[in-house]
Design an enzyme around this catalytic site. Sequence first.
Site, PDB file in Angstrom:
ATOM      1  N   ARG A  98       0.836  -1.292  -0.235  1.00  0.00           N
ATOM      2  CA  ARG A  98      -0.048  -0.109  -0.021  1.00  0.00           C
ATOM      3  C   ARG A  98       0.681   1.253  -0.097  1.00  0.00           C
ATOM      4  O   ARG A  98       0.454   2.181  -0.684  1.00  0.00           O
ATOM      5  CB  ARG A  98      -1.059   0.125   1.280  1.00  0.00           C
ATOM      6  CG  ARG A  98      -1.793   1.347   1.312  1.00  0.00           C
ATOM      7  CD  ARG A  98      -2.847   1.424   2.366  1.00  0.00           C
ATOM      8  NE  ARG A  98      -2.931   0.498   3.348  1.00  0.00           N
ATOM      9  CZ  ARG A  98      -2.113   0.619   4.507  1.00  0.00           C
ATOM     10  NH1 ARG A  98      -1.437   1.742   4.389  1.00  0.00           N
ATOM     11  NH2 ARG A  98      -2.395  -0.182   5.530  1.00  0.00           N
ATOM     12  N   ASP A 149      -7.607  18.312 -14.392  1.00  0.00           N
ATOM     13  CA  ASP A 149      -7.995  16.967 -14.746  1.00  0.00           C
ATOM     14  C   ASP A 149      -7.681  16.990 -16.467  1.00  0.00           C
ATOM     15  O   ASP A 149      -8.058  17.625 -17.065  1.00  0.00           O
ATOM     16  CB  ASP A 149      -9.332  16.718 -14.754  1.00  0.00           C
ATOM     17  CG  ASP A 149      -9.651  15.140 -15.104  1.00  0.00           C
ATOM     18  OD1 ASP A 149      -8.948  14.719 -15.934  1.00  0.00           O
ATOM     19  OD2 ASP A 149     -10.539  14.722 -14.733  1.00  0.00           O
ATOM     20  N   LYS A 189      -8.097   5.997 -19.441  1.00  0.00           N
ATOM     21  CA  LYS A 189      -8.190   6.447 -20.705  1.00  0.00           C
ATOM     22  C   LYS A 189      -6.915   6.312 -21.402  1.00  0.00           C
ATOM     23  O   LYS A 189      -6.335   5.202 -21.756  1.00  0.00           O
ATOM     24  CB  LYS A 189      -8.665   7.836 -20.797  1.00  0.00           C
ATOM     25  CG  LYS A 189      -9.962   7.976 -19.782  1.00  0.00           C
ATOM     26  CD  LYS A 189     -11.103   7.079 -19.823  1.00  0.00           C
ATOM     27  CE  LYS A 189     -12.120   7.456 -18.863  1.00  0.00           C
ATOM     28  NZ  LYS A 189     -13.014   6.404 -17.913  1.00  0.00           N
TER      29      LYS A 189
HETATM   30  C1  LIG Z   1     -12.099  13.604 -17.524  1.00  0.00           C
HETATM   31  C2  LIG Z   1     -12.540  12.452 -16.795  1.00  0.00           C
HETATM   32  N1  LIG Z   1     -11.979  12.407 -15.199  1.00  0.00           N
HETATM   33  C3  LIG Z   1     -12.115  11.352 -14.548  1.00  0.00           C
HETATM   34  C4  LIG Z   1     -12.696  10.157 -14.743  1.00  0.00           C
HETATM   35  C5  LIG Z   1     -13.004   9.162 -13.907  1.00  0.00           C
HETATM   36  O1  LIG Z   1     -12.148   8.207 -14.174  1.00  0.00           O
HETATM   37  P1  LIG Z   1     -12.435   6.827 -13.605  1.00  0.00           P
HETATM   38  O2  LIG Z   1     -13.581   6.197 -14.610  1.00  0.00           O
HETATM   39  O3  LIG Z   1     -10.967   6.063 -13.918  1.00  0.00           O
HETATM   40  O4  LIG Z   1     -12.420   6.492 -12.150  1.00  0.00           O
HETATM   41  C6  LIG Z   1     -13.333  10.168 -16.218  1.00  0.00           C
HETATM   42  C7  LIG Z   1     -14.171   9.007 -16.453  1.00  0.00           C
HETATM   43  O5  LIG Z   1     -14.451   8.664 -17.564  1.00  0.00           O
HETATM   44  C8  LIG Z   1     -13.138  11.248 -17.083  1.00  0.00           C
HETATM   45  O6  LIG Z   1     -13.484  11.202 -18.121  1.00  0.00           O
END
Ligand SMILES: Cc1ncc(COP(=O)(O)O)c(C=O)c1O
Length: 381
Positions: free
Chosen positions: A50, A175, A200
């Site tokens: 962890r 993000d 992604k």
């Molecule tokens: C722009 C964005 N941020 C965060 C997330 C969340 O990621 P996760 O599905 O890996 O938890 C997503 C998921 O589609 C996303 O498109």
Amino acid sequence: MERKQAIETRLAQAGSRWDQHTGAVSMPIYQSATFAHPELGKSTGFDYSRTANPTRLAMEHALAAAEGGDQAYAFSSGLAAVDCALRLLNSGDHVIVTEDLYGGTFRLFEQAAKPFGIQPVFVDTSQIDAVQTAMQSTGARAIFVESPTNPLLKVADLSALAEICRKQDALLMVDNTFLTPYCQQPLNFGADLTIYSATKYLAGHNDVVAGAIVTARPELSERVGFFQNAVGAILGPMDSWLTLRGMKTLPLRMRQQQENALRVADWLCGHPRVTNVRYPGLKDAPGRALLERDGAGFGAMIAFEVTDAARVPHILKEVRVFLFAESLGGVESLITYPLVQTHADMDAELLARLGISDRLLRLSIGIEYVDDLIADLEAVL
Ligand SMILES: Cc1ncc(COP(=O)(O)O)c(C=O)c1O
């Protein structure tokens, strides 16, 4: 001074010089929960997975190097990474949040963070004046921005947001899932943290759920690292390895996906049953100039509306190359219906105000031969 290697070189060789014992070129998967100590008071550098695991560490080092950050931290999902970033705030703090962001992040702010006292204020972060006003009136401690946004692909001026944050001693959290460090490096524009759904583009093959945070400075690294270990939503060794392997080909994939996306977006613009094509790389797209100034690409996400909502079920059922699935960023092209999939947790009034309508479809463009993608859309539209 040592010559700085390009992101392509750093990523292709990530983890390849780790195992001095055997010379393994592929980073080994250390599928071990715990690590034996040589004697009392001594450690190999690894105690318990962890806290730190060699395979995860190799992935984290590769991401930090790709981004030019201080450190990177890998999580069990993108949302776990967002959750960790919010732990840098205190109960009662306001945070300015992009209004049309991923529906799961919206749900996290509204239903998981708010009950603990975090006060999200949703704003169109592509409008700097609106952000400035909201920051001043709330005394917010952070801006959480998605750029380009999911699903409407609005682009924010990250340098301007960083400047606003600096004046108010607030954190800028970006993000960067849609553009990745290959196309945009927010830390260079003054962001404090970048956050990823590594599910992604970073991992890139629709085979793993993962998240990450990259930090700009050691004091932030210490705090994020503390919460990664203290809360424990870490990425496992196998998933860290899959993400690391995916990252090796990130530049190649992004280049092909972008090239395909531009062709598909251009083609959609000329289709009589399509309106409001949103792709930041289109000639007249509102965010294009900003990305040309600050970034190295436009990504491979497209949103558009069909003229007749009644046609949507047919499109989703009859596609033969695109897969009707939520998620994005992998080598396979996906088609998503945000209203009922990724953004189902937003209330109807907000969806209507943002323009996430029953005619809106989102495409994640993969690496297939682009004429096959266009032919597939032509057949269903
Ligand atoms: C722009 C964005 N941020 C965060 C997330 C969340 O990621 P996760 O599905 O890996 O938890 C997503 C998921 O589609 C996303 O498109």
